[in-house]
Enzyme design. Structure first.
Site, PDB file in Angstrom:
ATOM      1  CE  LYS A   1      -2.896   2.812   2.681  1.00  0.00           C
ATOM      2  NZ  LYS A   1      -3.359   3.135   4.012  1.00  0.00           N
TER       3      LYS A   1
ATOM      4  N   GLY B   1      -7.313   9.698   9.653  1.00  0.00           N
ATOM      5  CA  GLY B   1      -7.526   9.895  11.084  1.00  0.00           C
ATOM      6  C   GLY B   1      -8.583  10.916  11.452  1.00  0.00           C
TER       7      GLY B   1
ATOM      8  CB  ALA C   1      -7.705   7.567   4.702  1.00  0.00           C
ATOM      9  N   GLY C   2     -10.177   8.180   6.614  1.00  0.00           N
ATOM     10  CA  GLY C   2     -11.168   9.207   6.909  1.00  0.00           C
ATOM     11  C   GLY C   2     -12.510   8.687   7.374  1.00  0.00           C
TER      12      GLY C   2
ATOM     13  CG  ASN D   1      -5.392   1.718  12.016  1.00  0.00           C
ATOM     14  OD1 ASN D   1      -5.761   1.363  13.124  1.00  0.00           O
ATOM     15  ND2 ASN D   1      -4.130   1.639  11.682  1.00  0.00           N
ATOM     16  CB  THR D   2      -8.145   6.325  13.413  1.00  0.00           C
ATOM     17  OG1 THR D   2      -6.900   6.458  12.736  1.00  0.00           O
ATOM     18  CG2 THR D   2      -8.093   7.136  14.679  1.00  0.00           C
TER      19      THR D   2
END
Lengths: 325, 256
Positions: free
Chosen positions: B95, B156, B183-184, B205-206
């Protein structure tokens, strides 16, 4: 008289030795270095006794067992400062403070005036903060030295090489015990010590940040310990990137840190099990006390008590892992 | 879903950073059934594979590993990290992140294309972390990428899909290219929305790692991904701007 060997004179080994002495046991502590020093990861610790703040990410039992730490250290004659903890965020991370408050206990909200009353040097810098009054801190190096001297006076024998004698052994070697505890891993932490003649803080201050969280622990003589990174690695190099992050966060907390003297940069790897919780592992006459992760000074007293209890009284404490490997 | 010739059953991918502990991370994977784990190489690398203990815990998850170049700010850094990742994890999958802006962590589109070209030339299977820009997507495909990973919002932030028009356009322009919204994302509804729009998978992830109960949140995301995928396959109705009763209104002149 009962006898016991303790392997390792970091915070876990010394706490276990103290509990053994309290039971009237004749104790030998072995460690490659006979004085507390940089070879033990507790040397690099922050020395915060902050069970409630740790509850943000740690298990309930860290919060519960950690609450006994300040009394224990004080009982050993260690200077413990009981002024609580301050938690703040920079303006754009305001919501982090709400999240932190939601997930932790024992705190009170402060407005600007309330914060100024507790920490005058932070006046006007934060609109609101949390105060966690029941928390405390100590100077880890002074505490290790004090405890070691006290144990020596109580008749504990400090040696470089463990005796080969069989018998009751408490293995508190931290990451060096990976030969016996195969799921132990290192989690790197880097720290910085600064000296500032301008800034006065009475208690640890935590700056919440999604990327660069920081805590600042005041010590004597204008010293401040900044910590700490948490990287999945047992590498012990002090990286430029981590130091820059810690210093930038400190500068954001208070610009006076920009004028501070850079006294020390340190790094070590904390011993941790996969759940980041400590364990007492009993194998015959050897009892392992390990995996204290970032909670050495906070949890070693409770772990030591449990380990000695299980050895002498046959109790089965909650962190006991019995295996026959 | 086939990604570079490999059949992947789960359309949820999870990152492995920022969890309270590796044990919590393992719970999150188990409860969500996520099929791919992204692993950051850069910070943990250090000397002599010092991050090996954590990586072996990640390997024990039993899912496909997708190493990433998180935190790389230049082409050279990203390429070196990818090469290191290939050696460490014995995979050609990478990635690719080339960060162009320190505060927003936006991809550097120029560096991204350059790094993608170098890496595909070296036999890597590149998963580029990109914006929703159609022209950039075209360049990445030209550079040899066969999968795209457009962002929902900056890393994040948890803001969800901030440019729905742009993402729809991207999806429509390259309908055959596997795309993972990366993401986001902050909530399961964001993931469901991305899947309803026809994206092939989501990566986050976050939102999971920083939740109060990461494993529960991971499971929530898994349900959302499944719901969104089913909705996309089911050919949803078109929204309309007047009420349309599902039961005929008999005896009334309704076409007034």
């Amino acid at each position: 008289m009962k006898t016991a060997r303790v392997l390792g004179a970091g915070v876990a080994g010394l706490c276990v030795a103290a509990e053994l002495v309290a039971r009237g046991c004749a104790v030998t502590v072995s460690d490659t270095a006979t004085q507390p020093g940089p070879h033990a990861c507790s040397w690099w610790a922050g020395g915060m006794l902050a069970p409630f703040c740790e509850g943000d990410t740690a298990d309930e039992l860290v919060v519960r067992l950690g609450q006994t730490a300040a009394d224990w250290w004080e009982g050993q004659g260690v200077a413990v400062t009981r002024q609580g903890t301050i938690v703040v965020t920079l303006g754009r991370d305001r919501k982090e403070l709400d999240r932190f408050a939601r997930r932790t206990q024992g705190h009170f909200w402060l407005d600007t005036d309330g914060l100024t009353a507790l920490e005058p040097d932070l006046a006007g810098r934060f609109e609101r903060a949390l105060h966690v009054p029941a928390e405390a801190h100590l100077d880890p190096r002074a505490a290790l030295k004090h405890l070691r001297d006290r144990l020596e006076q109580a008749g504990v024998d400090f040696v470089a090489e463990p005796s080969q004698a069989d018998g009751l052994t408490f293995d508190c070697r931290g990451l060096s015990a990976r030969d016996a505890l195969t799921d132990l891993r290192g989690v790197k932490g880097e720290m910085v010590v600064l000296r500032s003649t301008d800034l006065r803080l009475t208690r640890p201050v935590r700056l919440l940040h999604p990327r660069f969280p920081l805590y600042v622990v005041p010590r004597t003589d204008g010293l401040f310990m900044l910590g700490a990174t948490q990287i999945e690695s047992d590498d012990r190099r002090r990286s430029v990137r981590s130091v820059m992050e810690l210093l930038s966060a400190a500068y954001a907390l208070h610009p006076s840190f920009g004028e501070a003297e850079l006294v020390e940069i340190g790094a070590d790897a904390r011993p941790a099990f996969p759940d980041n919780l400590p364990r007492i592992t009993r194998r015959g006459y050897t009892i392992h006390v390990n995996g204290l992760f970032r909670h050495g000074f906070l949890l070693a007293p409770a772990l030591a008590r449990m380990a000695v209890e299980t050895a002498f009284d046959g109790t089965k404490p909650e962190l006991l892992h019995e295996d026959h490997a | 879903m086939r990604l570079y010739g490999t059949e992947i059953t789960s359309r949820l991918m999870l990152g492995t950073a920022q969890y309270p502990s590796p044990a919590v991370l393992a719970d999150a994977f188990q409860r969500s059934g996520a099929g791919i784990a992204t692993v950051s190489v850069r910070r943990e690398a250090g000397a002599e594979r010092a991050g090996a203990a954590f990586w072996s815990l990640v390997r024990e998850l039993g899912v496909t590993l997708l190493p990433n170049t998180a935190g790389c700010h230049s082409v050279k850094e990203a390429v070196t990290t990818a090469q290191m990742a290939r050696e460490l994890f014995d995979t050609a999958w990478i990635k690719l992140e080339v960060i162009g802006h320190a505060d927003t962590l936006q991809p550097d589109p120029f560096g991204l294309v350059e790094a993608a070209r170098i890496l595909t030339g070296e036999g890597f299977r590149v998963f580029p972390y990109t914006t929703e820009d159609v022209v950039l997507a075209d360049r990445l495909l030209d550079a040899g990428c066969e999968v795209l990973m457009p962002w929902g919002a900056p890393i994040g932030t948890g803001l969800g899909l901030t440019n729905i028009y742009g993402l729809r356009t991207l999806r429509a322009q390259f309908s055959d290219v596997p795309m993972v919204v990366d993401a986001g994302l902050g909530l399961p509804s964001h993931a469901a929305m991305a899947m309803e729009m026809g994206f092939d998978a989501v990566l986050l992830n976050t939102a999971v790692a920083k939740a109060g109960d990461p494993a529960a949140m991971a499971e929530g995301f898994a349900h959302a991904v499944q719901a969104g995928r089913l909705a996309w396959q089911a050919d949803p109705m078109e929204p309309r701007d007047m009420a349309a009763p599902s039961t005929p209104v008999i005896g009334r002149a309704f076409l007034e």
